[in-house]
Design an enzyme around this catalytic site. Structure first.
Site, PDB file in Angstrom:
ATOM      1  N   SER A   1       0.841  -1.193   0.000  1.00  0.00           N
ATOM      2  CA  SER A   1       0.000   0.000   0.000  1.00  0.00           C
ATOM      3  C   SER A   1       0.887   1.257   0.000  1.00  0.00           C
ATOM      4  O   SER A   1       1.674   1.454  -0.919  1.00  0.00           O
ATOM      5  CB  SER A   1      -0.953  -0.039   1.197  1.00  0.00           C
ATOM      6  OG  SER A   1      -1.973   0.917   1.057  1.00  0.00           O
TER       7      SER A   1
ATOM      8  N   GLU B   1      -9.071  -5.677  -4.019  1.00  0.00           N
ATOM      9  CA  GLU B   1      -8.490  -4.657  -3.150  1.00  0.00           C
ATOM     10  C   GLU B   1      -9.556  -3.788  -2.486  1.00  0.00           C
ATOM     11  O   GLU B   1      -9.545  -3.551  -1.283  1.00  0.00           O
ATOM     12  CB  GLU B   1      -7.552  -3.750  -3.971  1.00  0.00           C
ATOM     13  CG  GLU B   1      -6.369  -4.426  -4.617  1.00  0.00           C
ATOM     14  CD  GLU B   1      -5.154  -4.498  -3.709  1.00  0.00           C
ATOM     15  OE1 GLU B   1      -5.256  -4.113  -2.533  1.00  0.00           O
ATOM     16  OE2 GLU B   1      -4.101  -4.948  -4.194  1.00  0.00           O
TER      17      GLU B   1
ATOM     18  N   HIS C   1      -7.647  -5.851   0.098  1.00  0.00           N
ATOM     19  CA  HIS C   1      -6.424  -5.111   0.358  1.00  0.00           C
ATOM     20  C   HIS C   1      -5.807  -5.561   1.685  1.00  0.00           C
ATOM     21  O   HIS C   1      -6.501  -5.647   2.695  1.00  0.00           O
ATOM     22  CB  HIS C   1      -6.784  -3.623   0.424  1.00  0.00           C
ATOM     23  CG  HIS C   1      -5.639  -2.684   0.508  1.00  0.00           C
ATOM     24  ND1 HIS C   1      -4.805  -2.421  -0.545  1.00  0.00           N
ATOM     25  CD2 HIS C   1      -5.211  -1.891   1.528  1.00  0.00           C
ATOM     26  CE1 HIS C   1      -3.908  -1.507  -0.198  1.00  0.00           C
ATOM     27  NE2 HIS C   1      -4.122  -1.188   1.064  1.00  0.00           N
TER      28      HIS C   1
END
Length: 467
Positions: free
Chosen positions: A212, A328, A401
């Protein structure tokens, strides 16, 4: 370098193991920089809180020499940059539990196999995510013990400055420098290059991996002044490439909303300014979801128009794995009560959820990552693209995610409360993640994952598809 097990009482001014839930005994680790205390559980040895730089508030980091006595006194502490509570805490199960917040946070922790014969081991440097406003390097949910034990690597976890302390400078000579968090990471990577050999790592085999915002930071470091040559092998997980561009107006509005920030202001005042800045970012579409970020055109970054050229220049010396998950955006859907209610409606709800997750996932994490990979590959980098579709059996959230982090860092106690892994994903993390950790270890050793499909172990479905 020799190592011996000892009481290490002369090294430790802090609490004893019995006063905490830390497994393992204190060990004395001899290095060229002095004797460090470390926690040893019989399988891995971890030296916590080695200072890699020192920085005053709103000032650039200044490198320092390793201080064995200072680090040894803090072996039972986890230290993080001060930060407000994160909205994602529920999904992660309270990742920051047990962390002590301290602006004097420019520290790293080193974990290596306990049974170490003296041969230099591959090094993996972890850059945590958290939208540049949350997280820390040494937290329970990023425990690298299994990765170190199984793959015989040295893992370095890095803590750096966040939010208004690290990513909202105005860049003016008499103001707050921009990109302080990136400067921290450069200082940490320089420390690793020059000193990791003294802790058992091979400075010629260093893989920087991040997820990320951590992945985004790695991509920016590839073009940062002062970071040349520090990254030659990288794993970029769920980098938000689709929202990294055209942020100048957003950042200017955030700086105005934050207002003047005094170097001696109380933390509560800084957090209030950070909240104002975050609210001011509304109205910039998907970019508003991660308002804090590196700023182009301010040291150490070039203007935005020069970034692609910078990546091309670096490409011939790079091995890169670019990875994302198939769902995600499901993570962020869980953080939006109104959207969750909408997608829970009978009949139409699942269709709405599918469309939202697919469109946002590709917009933020898909096409931009593929474009980044193609640019590097065409410029001479050795690049692999990977998609992770793993999820716990019975999961209603899916391959969202950050879900792969639990498999890479399978601290069962830390991940057990995480809604991200419901209903039973935390119960089998160690066994289920063996193939994924093996793939990451293989990349750290060779710069490539040979298998085209990495299947997860019991209790989980799916895995990693590589091309």
């Amino acid at each position: 370098m020799d190592e011996h097990v000892a009481n290490a009482d002369h090294l430790d001014d802090g609490p004893r193991p019995g006063e905490h839930s830390w497994p393992g005994d204190l060990t004395a680790v001899e290095t060229p920089f002095g004797v460090f205390a470390a926690v040893d559980d019989g399988e891995v040895t971890r030296i916590r809180n080695i200072r890699y730089a020192r920085a005053e508030r709103f000032a650039a980091p200044v490198p320092v020499e390793p201080d064995p006595h200072e680090a040894s006194a803090r072996q039972y502490q986890r230290i993080g940059c001060p930060q407000p509570p994160a909205s994602s805490d529920g999904l992660f199960g309270g990742t920051m539990r047990g962390v002590e917040f301290d602006e004097d946070c420019l520290r790293l922790s080193i974990t290596r196999p306990s049974a170490w014969a003296g041969e230099p081991l591959p090094v993996m440097v972890w850059v945590h995510g958290g939208s540049y406003v949350s997280g820390a390097g040494d937290v329970g949910g990023y425990d690298p013990s299994a990765l170190v034990r199984e793959q015989r690597v040295v893992v370095v976890t890095v803590t750096y400055r966040l939010g208004v302390l690290g990513f909202l400078g105005d860049g003016e000579p008499d103001g707050r420098p921009a990109n302080l968090g990136l400067l921290d990471l450069i200082a940490a990577l320089r420390w690793v290059r020059s000193r990791i050999g003294g802790f058992g790592g091979d400075p010629a085999r260093v893989t920087v991996f991040g997820q990320s915002a951590g992945a985004d930071a790695i991509a920016h470091l590839l073009v940062a002044s002062g970071a040349e040559g520090l990254i030659t092998r990288a794993i970029v997980q769920s980098g938000p490439f689709g929202i990294r561009r055209r942020r100048e107006r957003l950042q200017e509005r955030m700086r105005r909303a934050a207002g003047p920030l005094a170097a001696d202001a109380a933390l509560d005042d800084l957090f209030a300014a950070q909240a104002r800045a975050g609210r001011a970012a509304a109205g910039f579409g998907l970019r508003s979801g991660m308002p804090f970020s590196p700023q182009y055109g301010h040291a150490p970054l070039p203007p935005e128009r020069e970034v692609a050229a910078g990546w091309r220049r670096q490409a011939p010396r790079l091995d890169v794995l670019v990875c994302s998950t198939t769902e995600e955006a499901a993570f962020f859907l869980e953080l939006a009560p109104r959207l969750r209610s909408l997608t829970a409606k009978p009949v139409i709800g699942p269709a709405i959820r599918f469309a939202l997750v697919r469109v946002v996932t590709d917009a933020v994490y898909g096409w931009g990552a593929r474009r980044f990979a193609r640019l590097l590959a065409k410029s001479g980098a050795r690049v692999q693209l990977a998609r992770f579709d793993g999820r716990p059996e019975g999961s209603s959230i899916g391959s969202a995610h950050a879900i792969e982090l639990a498999l890479l860092f399978p601290n069962t106690a830390a991940w057990a409360p995480a809604r991200l892994l419901a209903p039973h994903g935390a119960e089998s993390l160690v066994e289920a993640g063996v193939p994924l950790r093996a793939a990451w270890g293989e990349f750290a050793r060779t710069g490539r994952i040979a298998a085209s499909h990495v299947r997860l172990g019991p209790g989980w479905r799916g895995g990693l598809r590589v091309r």
